[in-house]
Design a protein around this motif. Structure first.
Motif, mmCIF file in Angstrom:
data_model
loop_
_atom_site.group_PDB
_atom_site.id
_atom_site.type_symbol
_atom_site.label_atom_id
_atom_site.label_comp_id
_atom_site.label_asym_id
_atom_site.label_seq_id
_atom_site.Cartn_x
_atom_site.Cartn_y
_atom_site.Cartn_z
ATOM 1 N N ALA A 1 5.450 4.614 -11.868
ATOM 2 C CA ALA A 1 5.720 3.779 -13.042
ATOM 3 C C ALA A 1 4.541 3.750 -14.015
ATOM 4 C CB ALA A 1 6.063 2.364 -12.604
ATOM 5 N N GLY A 2 3.472 4.494 -13.696
ATOM 6 C CA GLY A 2 2.339 4.587 -14.606
ATOM 7 C C GLY A 2 1.158 3.717 -14.252
ATOM 8 N N VAL A 3 1.221 3.024 -13.111
ATOM 9 C CA VAL A 3 0.104 2.173 -12.693
ATOM 10 C C VAL A 3 -0.974 3.050 -12.067
ATOM 11 C CG1 VAL A 3 -0.583 0.220 -11.252
ATOM 12 C CG2 VAL A 3 1.685 0.255 -12.295
ATOM 13 N N GLY A 4 -2.241 2.788 -12.383
ATOM 14 C CA GLY A 4 -3.351 3.565 -11.852
ATOM 15 C C GLY A 4 -3.477 3.445 -10.346
ATOM 16 N N ILE A 5 -4.192 4.379 -9.748
ATOM 17 C CA ILE A 5 -4.309 4.435 -8.294
ATOM 18 C C ILE A 5 -4.916 3.158 -7.725
ATOM 19 C CG2 ILE A 5 -5.508 5.599 -6.394
ATOM 20 C CD1 ILE A 5 -5.097 8.213 -7.875
ATOM 21 N N TRP A 6 -6.004 2.705 -8.312
ATOM 22 C CA TRP A 6 -6.680 1.512 -7.783
ATOM 23 C C TRP A 6 -5.810 0.269 -7.961
ATOM 24 C CZ3 TRP A 6 -10.709 0.432 -4.771
ATOM 25 C CH2 TRP A 6 -11.179 -0.882 -4.756
ATOM 26 N N ILE A 7 -5.218 0.113 -9.133
ATOM 27 C CA ILE A 7 -4.388 -1.066 -9.394
ATOM 28 C C ILE A 7 -3.125 -1.039 -8.544
ATOM 29 C CG2 ILE A 7 -3.116 -2.356 -11.159
ATOM 30 C CD1 ILE A 7 -6.129 -2.478 -11.444
ATOM 31 N N SER A 8 -2.532 0.144 -8.369
ATOM 32 C CA SER A 8 -1.329 0.226 -7.543
ATOM 33 C C SER A 8 -1.636 -0.159 -6.098
ATOM 34 C CB SER A 8 -0.733 1.640 -7.600
ATOM 35 O OG SER A 8 -1.627 2.589 -7.040
ATOM 36 N N GLY A 9 -2.806 0.249 -5.611
ATOM 37 C CA GLY A 9 -3.212 -0.164 -4.271
ATOM 38 C C GLY A 9 -3.399 -1.663 -4.180
ATOM 39 N N LEU A 10 -3.987 -2.241 -5.227
ATOM 40 C CA LEU A 10 -4.198 -3.686 -5.254
ATOM 41 C C LEU A 10 -2.865 -4.433 -5.266
ATOM 42 C CD1 LEU A 10 -6.241 -6.019 -5.496
ATOM 43 C CD2 LEU A 10 -6.110 -5.766 -7.973
ATOM 44 N N LEU A 11 -1.927 -3.970 -6.099
ATOM 45 C CA LEU A 11 -0.628 -4.624 -6.172
ATOM 46 C C LEU A 11 0.157 -4.447 -4.871
ATOM 47 C CD1 LEU A 11 0.481 -3.677 -9.811
ATOM 48 C CD2 LEU A 11 -0.455 -5.853 -8.995
ATOM 49 N N GLY A 12 -0.015 -3.291 -4.236
ATOM 50 C CA GLY A 12 0.653 -3.062 -2.962
ATOM 51 C C GLY A 12 0.188 -4.013 -1.879
ATOM 52 N N CYS A 13 -0.993 -4.594 -2.069
ATOM 53 C CA CYS A 13 -1.510 -5.572 -1.115
ATOM 54 C C CYS A 13 -0.712 -6.870 -1.138
ATOM 55 C CB CYS A 13 -2.978 -5.879 -1.394
ATOM 56 S SG CYS A 13 -4.074 -4.511 -1.026
ATOM 57 N N GLY A 14 0.235 -6.963 -2.076
ATOM 58 C CA GLY A 14 1.125 -8.117 -2.054
ATOM 59 C C GLY A 14 1.830 -8.255 -0.720
ATOM 60 N N PHE A 15 2.030 -7.140 -0.004
ATOM 61 C CA PHE A 15 2.642 -7.188 1.332
ATOM 62 C C PHE A 15 1.796 -8.049 2.271
ATOM 63 C CE2 PHE A 15 2.751 -5.521 5.683
ATOM 64 C CZ PHE A 15 4.090 -5.697 5.986
ATOM 65 N N ALA A 16 0.493 -7.806 2.288
ATOM 66 C CA ALA A 16 -0.381 -8.577 3.169
ATOM 67 C C ALA A 16 -0.407 -10.040 2.764
ATOM 68 C CB ALA A 16 -1.794 -8.001 3.136
ATOM 69 N N GLY A 17 -0.411 -10.295 1.452
ATOM 70 C CA GLY A 17 -0.343 -11.677 0.990
ATOM 71 C C GLY A 17 0.933 -12.343 1.481
ATOM 72 N N GLY A 18 2.044 -11.588 1.474
ATOM 73 C CA GLY A 18 3.297 -12.125 1.975
ATOM 74 C C GLY A 18 3.253 -12.406 3.463
ATOM 75 N N VAL A 19 2.594 -11.525 4.236
ATOM 76 C CA VAL A 19 2.476 -11.741 5.679
ATOM 77 C C VAL A 19 1.668 -13.003 5.962
ATOM 78 C CG1 VAL A 19 1.503 -10.857 7.830
ATOM 79 C CG2 VAL A 19 2.745 -9.319 6.307
ATOM 80 N N ILE A 20 0.551 -13.165 5.261
ATOM 81 C CA ILE A 20 -0.296 -14.341 5.483
ATOM 82 C C ILE A 20 0.444 -15.617 5.080
ATOM 83 C CG2 ILE A 20 -2.425 -15.479 4.768
ATOM 84 C CD1 ILE A 20 -3.643 -12.641 4.488
ATOM 85 N N PHE A 21 1.118 -15.567 3.923
ATOM 86 C CA PHE A 21 1.914 -16.716 3.496
ATOM 87 C C PHE A 21 3.029 -16.999 4.500
ATOM 88 C CE2 PHE A 21 5.752 -18.299 1.376
ATOM 89 C CZ PHE A 21 5.277 -19.488 0.823
ATOM 90 N N GLY A 22 3.721 -15.937 4.949
ATOM 91 C CA GLY A 22 4.808 -16.101 5.904
ATOM 92 C C GLY A 22 4.334 -16.625 7.245
ATOM 93 N N ALA A 23 3.136 -16.186 7.688
ATOM 94 C CA ALA A 23 2.589 -16.664 8.957
ATOM 95 C C ALA A 23 2.289 -18.154 8.893
ATOM 96 C CB ALA A 23 1.324 -15.889 9.310
#
Length: 387
Positions: free
Chosen positions: A234-256
């Motif tokens: 979608a045009g997001v840079g490598i570093w930013i896309s990795g950062l946004l992909g970390c939303g998964f971990a944020g979801g796990v911590i929130f869900g836990a």
């Protein structure tokens, strides 16, 4: 009087359990963020880079029954040590090759070795903890595993692009060496003395559980592998896309953390259903309104679903056949990763075409079936237990 402290000092520390869980998921999720970088730095196409993950997941899954039987026969710590040594060899081999076939073999071997780690940790928790202590142990394992996913998602693409993709494969080797050093004087933990009943792992209810988690693996883990590539497409840079992909971990911590509130108010059947609804909802933004924001939302909600639904499924797996716990858990994890591998393999061509919205659309419709089936199966199993 001095004997008990000496024995206690040889027990497997919680920190080792958490670190091995962290290491296992770091390696599992380090490859997807560098799909593009890997294809540019080698002769691999994007589809072949995706197939590296499919091969890794397939061997991870296929090794589960063997690791489970080995764990029951030779002990949990013996399996952990052997697998970690194999991880070192596989990680070094992965960094030494650039051709597709050689890399596929190296990554598949590494996946086979890593496949022993997480189910052995689950079995150890099932052997040594009950009730709230088990729930907390599973929650801690989820959190540290998500941190491994986070770090891999955040840094793997950047390291592959700006330093060298080989470094991403070498880091788990260093972690495995550190884990082996920690385990060198640890004694085999005591576990409940139950008669081994291999057939119990293949009861009708077990087989239905494996089928449900096969689909869950395809939807939860198979689809997660496409979040960062979708962001990059979608045009997001490598570093930013990795950062946004970390939303998964944020979801796990929130869900836990959410689970600490839900577990005292709802039965496991309800928790599976609630987590399944979250899983279903996670695909809607990316399927029907694809955008960087939608992909980020999908990553976060997949993390919440992982913490709520999948941790509940894990707890179910440790209880469905106590007399064959290691084998049952290994087959459970086999089904999970075999599902992830199948989903990745079957959708690799769609990823090559950049049709990520269609991939997430498939997840949207299949998740409806999963939440209904998994909730009903657990309710039926629980009713039989109470009879």
């Amino acid at each position: 009087m001095s004997k008990p402290p000496a024995a206690a000092a040889k027990q497997l520390p919680d920190s080792a359990l958490r670190f091995v869980g962290f290491l296992s998921f770091f390696d599992r999720y380090a490859t997807p963020p560098m799909f593009l970088a890997l294809s540019l730095a080698t002769a691999l196409t994007l589809s072949q880079a995706v197939e590296l993950v499919a091969g890794y997941s397939l061997l991870y899954a296929l090794g589960q029954p063997l690791w489970g039987m080995a764990s029951d026969r030779f002990g949990r710590l013996t399996v952990l040590r052997c697998a970690l040594f194999g991880v070192v060899l596989g990680a070094i081999a992965s960094s030494a090759f650039t051709g597709f076939l050689s890399l596929l073999i190296a990554r598949s071997f590494t996946g086979f070795m890593f496949g022993a780690l997480y189910p052995t940790l689950l079995t150890l928790l099932g052997d040594t903890r009950v009730g709230l202590a088990k729930a907390r142990g599973l929650s801690d394992l989820q959190i540290y595993s998500s941190l491994g996913t986070t770090l891999a998602t955040l840094v793997a693409g950047a390291l592959a692009t700006f330093v060298d993709w080989r470094l991403v494969f070498l880091l788990p080797a260093l972690g495995a060496i550190a884990a082996l050093a920690t385990l060198r004087r640890v004694a085999e933990p005591l576990r409940e003395a139950t008669a081994r009943n291999f057939k119990a792992a293949f009861g009708a209810e077990n087989l239905l559980l494996y089928a449900a988690v096969f689909l869950e693996g395809g939807l939860l883990m198979g689809m997660l592998a496409y979040v960062v590539p979708a962001l990059q497409d979608a045009g997001v840079g490598i570093w930013i896309s990795g950062l946004l992909g970390c939303g998964f971990a944020g979801g796990v911590i929130f869900g836990a953390r959410l689970m600490r509130l839900l577990v005292s108010r709802f039965s496991r059947t309800w928790l599976i259903g609630i987590g399944g609804v979250v899983l279903w909802a996670s695909f809607a933004p990316s399927a029907f309104a694809p955008s960087p924001a939608a992909f980020t939302c999908t990553a976060f909600l997949l993390g919440v679903a992982n913490a709520v639904m999948h941790s509940s499924m894990q707890g179910w797996a440790t209880e469905v056949a106590p007399q064959a716990r290691a084998t049952t858990v290994s087959l459970f994890v086999f089904s999970l990763f075999f599902g992830a591998s199948a989903a990745t393999y079957l959708t690799a061509d769609l990823a090559e075409q950049g049709n990520f919205s269609r991939i997430f659309g498939i997840g949207f419709w299949l998740s409806i079936f999963l939440v209904v089936a998994a909730t009903w199966l657990h309710a039926r199993w629980l009713a039989r237990q109470l009879d």
